[in-house]
Design a protein around this motif. Structure first.
Motif, PDB file in Angstrom:
ATOM      1  N   VAL A 167      60.749  29.525  94.703  1.00  0.00           N
ATOM      2  CA  VAL A 167      61.816  29.748  93.445  1.00  0.00           C
ATOM      3  C   VAL A 167      60.949  31.227  92.531  1.00  0.00           C
ATOM      4  O   VAL A 167      62.373  32.319  91.855  1.00  0.00           O
ATOM      5  N   GLN A 181      67.556  32.333  90.796  1.00  0.00           N
ATOM      6  CA  GLN A 181      67.493  31.318  91.254  1.00  0.00           C
ATOM      7  C   GLN A 181      66.104  30.507  89.595  1.00  0.00           C
ATOM      8  O   GLN A 181      66.137  29.108  89.039  1.00  0.00           O
ATOM      9  N   TYR A 214      67.656  30.187  86.663  1.00  0.00           N
ATOM     10  CA  TYR A 214      68.932  28.629  86.310  1.00  0.00           C
ATOM     11  C   TYR A 214      68.208  27.300  86.428  1.00  0.00           C
ATOM     12  O   TYR A 214      68.583  26.528  85.667  1.00  0.00           O
ATOM     13  N   LEU A 215      67.217  27.308  87.147  1.00  0.00           N
ATOM     14  CA  LEU A 215      66.376  26.218  86.831  1.00  0.00           C
ATOM     15  C   LEU A 215      65.869  25.435  85.828  1.00  0.00           C
ATOM     16  O   LEU A 215      65.815  24.995  85.376  1.00  0.00           O
ATOM     17  N   GLN A 226      68.503  24.939  82.937  1.00  0.00           N
ATOM     18  CA  GLN A 226      68.918  23.420  83.332  1.00  0.00           C
ATOM     19  C   GLN A 226      68.214  22.285  82.593  1.00  0.00           C
ATOM     20  O   GLN A 226      67.155  22.121  81.673  1.00  0.00           O
ATOM     21  N   ARG A 229      72.153  18.193  87.752  1.00  0.00           N
ATOM     22  CA  ARG A 229      71.501  19.374  88.740  1.00  0.00           C
ATOM     23  C   ARG A 229      69.660  20.119  89.275  1.00  0.00           C
ATOM     24  O   ARG A 229      69.509  20.473  89.666  1.00  0.00           O
ATOM     25  N   ALA A 239      68.999  21.044  92.864  1.00  0.00           N
ATOM     26  CA  ALA A 239      68.073  22.133  93.080  1.00  0.00           C
ATOM     27  C   ALA A 239      66.912  21.540  93.868  1.00  0.00           C
ATOM     28  O   ALA A 239      66.494  22.644  94.493  1.00  0.00           O
ATOM     29  N   GLU A 245      68.097  21.112  97.671  1.00  0.00           N
ATOM     30  CA  GLU A 245      67.941  22.425  97.999  1.00  0.00           C
ATOM     31  C   GLU A 245      66.392  23.438  98.177  1.00  0.00           C
ATOM     32  O   GLU A 245      66.696  23.656  99.378  1.00  0.00           O
ATOM     33  N   ASP A 255      70.055  28.516  97.374  1.00  0.00           N
ATOM     34  CA  ASP A 255      71.089  28.393  96.541  1.00  0.00           C
ATOM     35  C   ASP A 255      71.065  27.699  95.574  1.00  0.00           C
ATOM     36  O   ASP A 255      71.433  26.365  96.584  1.00  0.00           O
ATOM     37  N   LEU A 256      70.103  27.144  94.412  1.00  0.00           N
ATOM     38  CA  LEU A 256      70.269  26.062  93.605  1.00  0.00           C
ATOM     39  C   LEU A 256      71.609  25.168  93.562  1.00  0.00           C
ATOM     40  O   LEU A 256      71.053  24.246  92.321  1.00  0.00           O
ATOM     41  N   THR A 257      72.496  26.269  93.674  1.00  0.00           N
ATOM     42  CA  THR A 257      73.080  24.794  93.813  1.00  0.00           C
ATOM     43  C   THR A 257      74.263  24.650  94.860  1.00  0.00           C
ATOM     44  O   THR A 257      74.998  23.660  94.198  1.00  0.00           O
ATOM     45  N   GLN A 282      61.335  16.463  90.558  1.00  0.00           N
ATOM     46  CA  GLN A 282      62.514  16.726  89.377  1.00  0.00           C
ATOM     47  C   GLN A 282      62.078  17.247  88.016  1.00  0.00           C
ATOM     48  O   GLN A 282      61.674  17.953  87.291  1.00  0.00           O
TER      49      GLN A 282
END
Length: 413
Positions: free
Chosen positions: A264, A270, A273-274, A277, A282, A286, A289, A344-346, A373
């Motif tokens: 990451v 990415q 994005y993480l 969140q 989501r 992630a 992925e 692509d974490l989405t 997580q």
């Protein structure tokens, strides 16, 4: 723009001509792309012969649909005592001669052992552990931040977190972690001799057997106490199950935390994005992925044919070994939307095979998911300026282990 998948195909062209011949397995990775499967593996045909360390030539299966199907096929055996089973190391081959584990058994024996443990790894029970796992993660990050502005994320966070969790779940003293970790490294090393692997296994069994005896005298709310109460199991069998769970419970997750963090960080968009969140769904997506993208069980799932099977037009005979390459299956463009070589974490990746599939699907996958997580969210949210402290290609990757990961992960903030 040329996709990474196309670039990797071009870079691997030099090995394509020879891949239909019997080549060595496992194959070497490209040092420039440490998160990708070996180019030769990606370019391998759907079904081909490979040569492993003992000179045998099992079948290598690379495509998503074929790998997934065979993992659930009753004609395919996980029994490591069957003739033709393709062991990944000399140490594993020697260990099975000493005694098989429930993870390498077929039903109904495998199912009998698994039923004894299922309740401890249920989704509801594991979710109740989430607040405790979060506290552990926060305390480890607190210690990192107090220590300065740099750390080895493996020793400071990635290894202790799952070690504490599995020790608590099993009822094993966390104070013994250094000894267990030393023995685990010998057990999963691809370079350990048969003698070294057996000695490490015996030493770990003896340590766990001592804990088993304590549980028999002073029961607790843990897995070893539960297993001791099963009259059908001997103390040695309980110790053997405890060893497998201890090894699997911290090694895989520790390597996923470290390697996933590095991956990451190597993709700043990415990481952003993480970091942003708050939505649990989501964050969970992630993690799926990252599991797909890395697939740290990088020597394939080993099986042997119990009967004749046709795979993509190739007939595999009874008694022939199989290597089901989940690492290439999880990069199969026919199974995942978009370019599967891009993180692509989405992406919708829940159907990945990182935890295998079928009757031998990972027993503790719910626990691993919660740990990951919590770990990724805690690290990226609490250390906003986290970055690698060395070049990606200079990191010490675990090419010498059956579980891929990092020996160290120097980071700075």
């Amino acid at each position: 723009m040329t996709s990474r998948h196309a670039v990797r195909k071009e870079r691997a062209a030099q090995v394509t001509e020879s891949v239909t011949e019997v080549g060595a397995f496992p194959m070497p990775r490209d040092a420039r792309c440490p998160f990708d499967p070996p180019p030769g593996l990606i370019q391998a045909p759907p079904v081909s012969r490979v040569r492993i360390w003992d000179g045998s030539q099992p079948w290598l299966i690379t495509g998503y649909q074929a790998v997934r199907g065979l993992l659930a096929d009753p004609r395919v055996s996980a029994d490591a005592t069957r003739a033709g089973y393709p062991f990944s190391t000399v140490g594993l081959a020697a260990s099975v001669k000493r005694g098989n584990t429930f993870m390498s058994m077929d039903d109904p024996e495998h199912a009998r052992y698994r039923r004894m443990l299922t309740s401890y790894f249920s989704i509801k029970r594991i979710d109740r552990m989430r607040p405790g796992i979060q506290r552990m993660a926060d305390e480890l990050v607190d210690d990192m931040l107090r220590s300065g502005n740099s750390a080895d994320l493996v020793s400071a966070f990635a290894l202790p977190l799952p070690s504490m969790v599995i020790c608590e779940l099993l009822g094993v003293p966390y104070a013994e972690r250094d000894e267990f970790q030393r023995l685990a490294q010998v057990s999963i090393s691809t370079t350990s001799s048969a003698e070294q692997a057996l000695a490490a296994a015996d030493e770990m069994l003896a340590l766990i057997r001592d804990v088993v005896e304590l549980k028999a005298a002073r029961p607790g709310p843990d897995i070893l106490t539960h297993l001791v109460s099963q009259r059908e199991l001997t103390r040695d069998q309980v110790a053997a199950i405890g060893r497998v769970l201890l090894l699997a419970g911290h090694e895989t997750t520790a390597n996923m935390i470290a390697l996933g963090t590095a991956a990451v960080l190597a993709h700043p968009e990415q990481a952003a994005y993480l970091r942003e969140q708050d939505d649990p769904e989501r964050i969970a997506g992630a993690v799926e992925e990252i599991l797909r993208y890395l697939t740290i069980v990088h020597h394939g799932r080993r099986r042997v044919a119990r009967a004749e099977i046709a795979v993509d037009g190739t007939v595999i005979k009874q008694g022939e070994g199989l290597i089901l390459a989940i690492e290439s299956a999880n990069r199969d463009p026919s199974a995942f939307e978009g370019d599967p070589d891009v993180l692509d974490l989405t992406r919708a990746s829940r159907h990945h095979l990182a935890f295998a599939f079928g009757p031998h699907q990972c027993l503790a996958q719910a626990l691993a998911r919660v740990e990951l997580q919590v770990a990724y969210r805690t690290v990226f949210r609490r250390i906003e300026t986290l970055r690698l402290d060395t070049a990606l290609t200079d990191l010490p990757y675990k090419h010498d282990m059956r579980i891929y990961g990092l020996h160290e992960l120097p980071v700075r903030w």
